[in-house]
Design a protein around this motif. Structure first.
Motif, PDB file in Angstrom:
ATOM      1  N   ALA A   1      41.041  39.419  42.691  1.00  0.00           N
ATOM      2  CA  ALA A   1      41.668  40.720  42.444  1.00  0.00           C
ATOM      3  C   ALA A   1      40.565  41.749  42.316  1.00  0.00           C
ATOM      4  O   ALA A   1      39.749  41.681  41.403  1.00  0.00           O
ATOM      5  CB  ALA A   1      42.500  40.666  41.173  1.00  0.00           C
TER       6      ALA A   1
ATOM      7  N   ALA B   1      43.479  42.911  46.901  1.00  0.00           N
ATOM      8  CA  ALA B   1      43.205  41.525  46.524  1.00  0.00           C
ATOM      9  C   ALA B   1      42.859  40.734  47.771  1.00  0.00           C
ATOM     10  O   ALA B   1      43.325  41.048  48.866  1.00  0.00           O
ATOM     11  CB  ALA B   1      44.419  40.912  45.827  1.00  0.00           C
TER      12      ALA B   1
ATOM     13  N   PRO C   1      46.904  45.205  45.855  1.00  0.00           N
ATOM     14  CA  PRO C   1      46.622  44.668  44.523  1.00  0.00           C
ATOM     15  C   PRO C   1      47.839  43.906  43.982  1.00  0.00           C
ATOM     16  O   PRO C   1      48.939  44.077  44.478  1.00  0.00           O
ATOM     17  CB  PRO C   1      46.331  45.926  43.700  1.00  0.00           C
ATOM     18  CG  PRO C   1      46.978  47.047  44.431  1.00  0.00           C
ATOM     19  CD  PRO C   1      47.000  46.677  45.873  1.00  0.00           C
TER      20      PRO C   1
END
Ligand SMILES: Nc1ncnc2c1ncn2[C@@H]1O[C@H](COP(=O)(O)OP(=O)(O)OP(=O)(O)O)[C@@H](O)[C@H]1O
Ligand SMILES: [Mg+2]
Length: 335
Positions: free
Chosen positions: A284, A289, A307
């Motif tokens: 992350a 991510a 994310p």
């Protein structure tokens, strides 16, 4: 010959040290006012190319032309080139101010005028309050700014910058990168900028030159090189995380004659997607991510997502590849 100030031509440039061929037949044309970024792995010949242009090293073969003239017999201080070195190369026994004015004084600029120009350059790079310090009393980032300011004072035809932002922290690096771009827009001085920062490679130059083992692999506008890498090396080098490359195509669609590539951002999670993979790790990064996944045939695929992807190691995901790159399996060249 009547070339505009600031053109550089490298023709079949070669330099070996013993059995190491540091620069191996490099051809490159840089036009006046252009900002070129030179990228490549450590040891690929970037600094050597800059030193050959600056005249700090001699080629074994080939030629360097600055402003249309072969500079082979011209000593470094007579070349219209200012270099910022990877290790700053400041005089340790001189203050920042004296480091800055040294070159001007050698060229017989009067002290008051030299001081005035040095202060202006220092202010511009945000080191105006460090003029009385010695190099060993400053951080690496500050030293780097002194080296940049010193180069600014030379008014050359060409700037050669060897990783000038490498030791700055992230915010300062961001700010200095913007400063460098603004400065280039204003001065329009031809600049060759060496970096191995992905962000700089993509954002700084009009064109990017990708080097490996002393050879030019590809030259072009950064986005074009990113979108259409000439071979698997460039595909793997430009972009972070790098492009997924699958010899024989495998999970991306089998073809033994090809190596297929897909960038992490072009792998999309899709419940109807043809690729099944197990998540092995989730990175992350705040704004995005990265999923490290593995397919049943052991192929590893790196996936870039938004994310908070909502998956954990061990989960299964389905993926589709939106944009495939085809390379010849034998030569690695783009098809
Ligand atoms: N003076 C020297 N003597 C011997 N070998 C050298 C010399 N200078 C460079 N080399 C070799 O030439 C090759 C290219 O070096 P160069 O410094 O140009 O790489 P680079 O791309 O700038 O790497 P980095 O990203 O680590 O700065 C390397 O293999 C290096 O070891
Ligand atoms: Mg180097």
């Amino acid at each position: 010959m009547n070339e505009p100030r600031g053109t550089i031509r490298l023709a079949a440039l070669t330099r070996s040290y013993g059995r190491t061929t540091a620069v191996d037949g490099v051809d490159l044309d840089v036009s006046a006012g252009e900002l070129i970024t030179l990228v490549g792995p450590s040891g690929s010949g970037k600094s050597t190319i800059l030193r050959l242009i600056a005249g700090l090293d001699r080629p074994d073969g080939g030629r360097v032309l600055v402003d249309g003239a072969d500079v082979a017999g011209v000593p470094p201080h007579r070349r219209a080139v200012a270099m910022v070195f990877q290790d700053y190369a400041l005089f340790p026994h001189l203050t920042v101010l004296s480091n800055l004015t040294f070159g001007l004084r050698v060229r017989r600029v009067r002290r008051a005028e030299a001081d005035r120009r040095a202060r202006a350059a220092a202010d511009r790079l945000g080191i105006g309050d460090l003029l009385d310090r010695y190099p060993d009393q400053m951080s690496g980032g500050q030293r780097q700014r002194v080296a940049l300011a010193r180069a600014l004072l030379r008014d050359p035809s060409v700037y050669l910058l060897d990783e000038p932002l490498a030791s700055l922290d992230a915010p300062l690096r961001f700010a200095t990168r913007a400063d460098l771009l603004a400065l280039h827009r204003e001065l329009r001085t031809t600049t060759i900028h060496v970096t191995h920062d992905q962000h700089e490679a993509m954002t700084l130059g009009d064109r990017v030159v990708v080097l490996a083992d002393g050879r030019v692999r590809q030259v072009g506008p950064p986005q074009q090189v990113y979108d259409e890498p000439a071979d698997t090396f460039v595909a793997g080098f430009l972009g972070s995380p790098p492009m997924n490359l699958v010899p024989g195509g495998g999970v991306l669609g089998g073809d033994p004659a090809l190596t297929l590539g897909v960038r992490p951002e072009d792998l999309t999670r899709d419940d109807a997607g043809p690729i099944t993979a197990t998540v092995e790790a989730v990175e992350a990064l705040g704004s995005e991510a990265i999923l490290l996944t593995r397919c049943p045939d052991r192929t590893r695929l790196i996936v870039r997502t938004g994310p908070r992807p909502g998956v954990a190691p061990g989960d299964e995901v389905r993926l589709r590849a939106d944009r495939l790159h085809q390379f010849d399996a034998a030569t690695g060249r783009r098809r």
